[in-house]
Design an enzyme around this catalytic site. Sequence first.
Site, PDB file in Angstrom:
ATOM      1  CB  SER D 227      -0.639   0.171   1.282  1.00 48.24           C
ATOM      2  OG  SER D 227      -1.912  -1.077   1.446  1.00 48.24           O
ATOM      3  CB  SER D 265      -1.618  -1.177  -3.670  1.00 53.73           C
ATOM      4  OG  SER D 265      -0.704  -0.404  -3.093  1.00 53.73           O
ATOM      5  CG  ASP D 267      -1.837   2.458  -3.561  1.00 56.95           C
ATOM      6  OD1 ASP D 267      -1.277   2.212  -2.761  1.00 56.95           O
ATOM      7  OD2 ASP D 267      -2.256   1.984  -4.922  1.00 56.95           O
TER       8      ASP D 267
END
Lengths: 353, 353, 353, 353
Positions: D227, D265, D267
């Site tokens: 991340s 991930s 984000d």
Amino acid sequence: KRLRDYGIEIGVLKTGKNNAITDVEGVKVGHTTRYKGEHIRTGVTAILPHSGNLFQLKVPAAIYIGNGFGKLAGYSQVKELGNIETPIVLTNTLSVPVASDALISYTLNANPNVRSVNSIVGETNDGWLNDIRGRHITQDHVLDAIDKASSGPVDEGNVGAGTGTVCFQYKGGIGTASRVVTDKFGGYTVGVLVQSNFGGVLEINGAPVAKELNNYPSQFKYDVDGSCMIVVITDAPLDSRNLERLAKRAIMGLAKTGGIASNGSGDYVIALSTAKKNLIPYSSEEIHRESKVMRNEAMSPLFLATIEATEEAILNSLFAAETMTGRDGHEVKSIPKNKILEILEKHHKIKGN
Amino acid sequence: KRLRDYGIEIGVLKTGKNNAITDVEGVKVGHTTRYKGEHIRTGVTAILPHSGNLFQLKVPAAIYIGNGFGKLAGYSQVKELGNIETPIVLTNTLSVPVASDALISYTLNANPNVRSVNSIVGETNDGWLNDIRGRHITQDHVLDAIDKASSGPVDEGNVGAGTGTVCFQYKGGIGTASRVVTDKFGGYTVGVLVQSNFGGVLEINGAPVAKELNNYPSQFKYDVDGSCMIVVITDAPLDSRNLERLAKRAIMGLAKTGGIASNGSGDYVIALSTAKKNLIPYSSEEIHRESKVMRNEAMSPLFLATIEATEEAILNSLFAAETMTGRDGHEVKSIPKNKILEILEKHHKIKGN
Amino acid sequence: KRLRDYGIEIGVLKTGKNNAITDVEGVKVGHTTRYKGEHIRTGVTAILPHSGNLFQLKVPAAIYIGNGFGKLAGYSQVKELGNIETPIVLTNTLSVPVASDALISYTLNANPNVRSVNSIVGETNDGWLNDIRGRHITQDHVLDAIDKASSGPVDEGNVGAGTGTVCFQYKGGIGTASRVVTDKFGGYTVGVLVQSNFGGVLEINGAPVAKELNNYPSQFKYDVDGSCMIVVITDAPLDSRNLERLAKRAIMGLAKTGGIASNGSGDYVIALSTAKKNLIPYSSEEIHRESKVMRNEAMSPLFLATIEATEEAILNSLFAAETMTGRDGHEVKSIPKNKILEILEKHHKIKGN
Amino acid sequence: KRLRDYGIEIGVLKTGKNNAITDVEGVKVGHTTRYKGEHIRTGVTAILPHSGNLFQLKVPAAIYIGNGFGKLAGYSQVKELGNIETPIVLTNTLSVPVASDALISYTLNANPNVRSVNSIVGETNDGWLNDIRGRHITQDHVLDAIDKASSGPVDEGNVGAGTGTVCFQYKGGIGTASRVVTDKFGGYTVGVLVQSNFGGVLEINGAPVAKELNNYPSQFKYDVDGSCMIVVITDAPLDSRNLERLAKRAIMGLAKTGGIASNGSGDYVIALSTAKKNLIPYSSEEIHRESKVMRNEAMSPLFLATIEATEEAILNSLFAAETMTGRDGHEVKSIPKNKILEILEKHHKIKGN
């Protein structure tokens, strides 16, 4: 006695067997009620969409934010991935972290190698009756609610996460209801459970109760004024896009009780579909998954079912909740049932009249 | 006669002078009604938030998508920039492009060097009564509606964009209403105008009209089933974020009439704030702009005002609309007023009873 | 010559056969180029996801709004229903309505009883080179682009909707590219087509071209400064949720060319999945539909493919576009290829060096 | 040594004094680093937008979800109300609840009558190097990071929330950078801080490092793969709408390092504006608030600043992080600086060459 026991029927669709969220096969609900001394009036309600390992067999889901003044945990991952992987836990605002931590414990214990899990925790603020600043919920209280979860009738009113809530200036709490759509549309069940803790201008089955009782806020306050958590579960096979659409309709049911989603109200709807074929295995050799989902055109009956069940679940919470005294001697009365029944009778809202 | 002329009062807040969207100072509404031969039953309604050059002096705005099965033009730029720069035009589904083109013409004519403009056009589908495939709206019809826009009372029912619409299986159309919040909250006005063309289980002021008339769809159809366009304008100084919140409440007002935002219903809410100090000049030497906006905490009364005005605007559209015969001999009856007044009387929904 | 013909290779994945959006089986592209007199420099590009009746067999889709300063038609219905039902048409900003009208004509002609259709039209503003206020696109130009659509290599540069566009202060236009993921992830193709018309600080394959040429806006203007339309099509079986995720990655590809999604840039990504089993029939006796979709975990290679193909498609548009003189004598030069090749060579960006 | 100490300059804008998020006046950063025994490699980073009581003086804010596979706390209230009211805390995935609880403690202690607060906690998963299942962060660790927060240069690399992170298969960590826009656009500063823990195909200042080192995932795994948390703070006066637009650009900066926002991930970008006049008092007699904000047209330079600062902050995190051995003997090497400098030199990415 529940709403229907008084002859009050909301909407036009049929209810499920128990008129409860547990009418959706496999769904279980458990409560931990914290009522202690003069100041502790809070609790936990856990909803399990199925009885297997939820992390290993995830459930298609969506969360709709009716009004985002709230602290619900887990939103963004559900939005991104379209599923949930833990029980849904409801509690008070300041206990979201401990409940979230408990769901991590629950998941790590059952899944030895897992290092990431998205806890779903909803909340409303019971700080008028409860010493919310004391944070009296522990991980054990949360795990206990999950352990005790069962199918069948669901306790309503001053239980679990609804222990200390206030709704339309009366005692609120947990409420539930369900609807079944016709066979032509699959005969599916929609079940709703609410934690009612919000304000507005109360109407019951269309009768202007607040107006007649002259009991509504003439001036809205500069204050945190509650919230409503709504959980919608169906066995209709829906993907996350149509679950989000379903979730949006729950706020329309809330509107019919006179709720206005006031500034300070954190109104969230968590919607799930338990259709077995669409459950999503955590790990898989496959890069694909097959699913069978409702066509968009078949959604309308489910929308109506959600609206009706939400309206009735909120009203059930009010009918079940009893007068409570809590923090600093604050008292919140239950709805005045006799007067309300008179009003409803006058407005021809009771069957048989 | 409008709803209130029968003694039917929605909600608890006061209306503005004309109980119309034009109660917000400076707002104008104009209609072009196309009723011709046996098949043309359509039109255009234009709403002008102020009488100046809208492109040169833009208006803070937001659009909320209640249910996005619709063809509204202009959404993304409003979302991104938080303002509108043209009149708002409502028309039928297949005439969105021509109406959009007309707004381009309107803007280019008034702004010699401009090469980009974001037309705002809402629509519902009047194809049951109207030969919608014939696309009988021209740019002139649109420009005419803008030209004729005026303040004061607003024509309702079978006019403008409401000419051929159908609502709860009765004749729908244009409706409007307004509310004023108390001085403590600024004394602001919220005005609503709707183009009603949707379905559900009709309730009027809480009375279960559809249920008593046994007139609601027992099976929802696999079909495009209308839409509702809602325009909310206020003189309360709101930025686009709080305008979007306001817009969301309009769908709660729709819910109270029995609407369910069915799959095929394109339900959109366009919300604007006309507060003069916050209008946004197209070109400016400045990199900043100053504004004065409502605090979040002051929104709740405006939310209630929006819910009430939307509910009443929809009901006004039904009370104003008259029975119409159109395309292929299709007839849509107006609501049966006498029966409905009986039902409302029985349910104690008429003042003075 | 295209980018790769100079030995410039973007990314690490393989291209499809023609390195074009048409590498996705069944996809066709057609252009109408309007280059006339001194002032008309515009056109239309049509993309057909399959060759059947798109209204009768809809395609799963999503639209991501990178920066919403634009007038794209069709957003909300795609968001709500998760599919598209017309060809995708790109043109200039002020011709969106006529293109939308043309798609209505196209659909009504092929579907006798249909009375509602959601046109998908993207746009960028070619008003620097083109007399955009003259609105020189007609319905016939649009229908012609659809008619001429074909598979195989795609014309790039000053054609179709890219005829009059400007990108990084050089001549922009239409560009395309594709990528194929490894067999382990299904061997699927991702194709991208762009209409490039935006600004920023140009980089080519990581070489700081704008910096070295000292050609970038030191001060950003108070002006409409273009846009980028991006169409992403894949044969990977994706539902609308994962298509929206895919669409978001295209903006990451744009970023790698030095684009900044400036205030005035309307940057939209339309993503579709052509997998045959998931196409959605307009009418059906069934309330369900079955589908086979990629698991979330299998998305990452497709994300990388989208990023690479978008970056390369934009660069292809710059390499194909030629110097143009248009409205009021405005001249926009093509990228200075020789200088750029020198810069790329210096930065070791050309294979074999 | 930081990136610029090697002569590597990202972009075209100037940095602030320390090239750090703390270049925005009043911003403070504090770290708690947990490096203990063989298995504990984690920590906490706290960012304070101003030094006053954040709950009493809230800060305009927005959160953009680049890819929502993450557990960030606090999203929905920021979206709804447009502000934040606590420090921003970054930590590991499974410590979000305890960090959230610590922020509640922090707020309750400083605000005796408050019963609701929206904690902002971001996270990435450091479970490869850290015994994340052990949940080794306590409330004290969090409160300690807040206490230690200071202005001036910011520690980077293996500190705080970046202690155990992995980025592009090398050791990641905390990184920061800043940019200043020209006086014409207000001379404002944009500061960025990242917790880097993601994958992709590494590029440094446009040089294809991963390609040359042949070090990138040829097959993406079915796994949680990190991340990136990004915090963007500016003294430019922005409302939440334009802050959300700013936040979106940070992902474009991430893209330029070769990040692809892979499926696993999480984000997220948290953006705030510290302009003093726009801070929002918790309680007020007023129903209005006045503000001075940037016009939309003035946003583009801030967008570019955000993109550049994000790219550089990520690269700074890689340059600062050192090789680490952690849980179960897992070793993650720092980037091979010598080889990378050779590659950068070859590609003319080092100033002076």
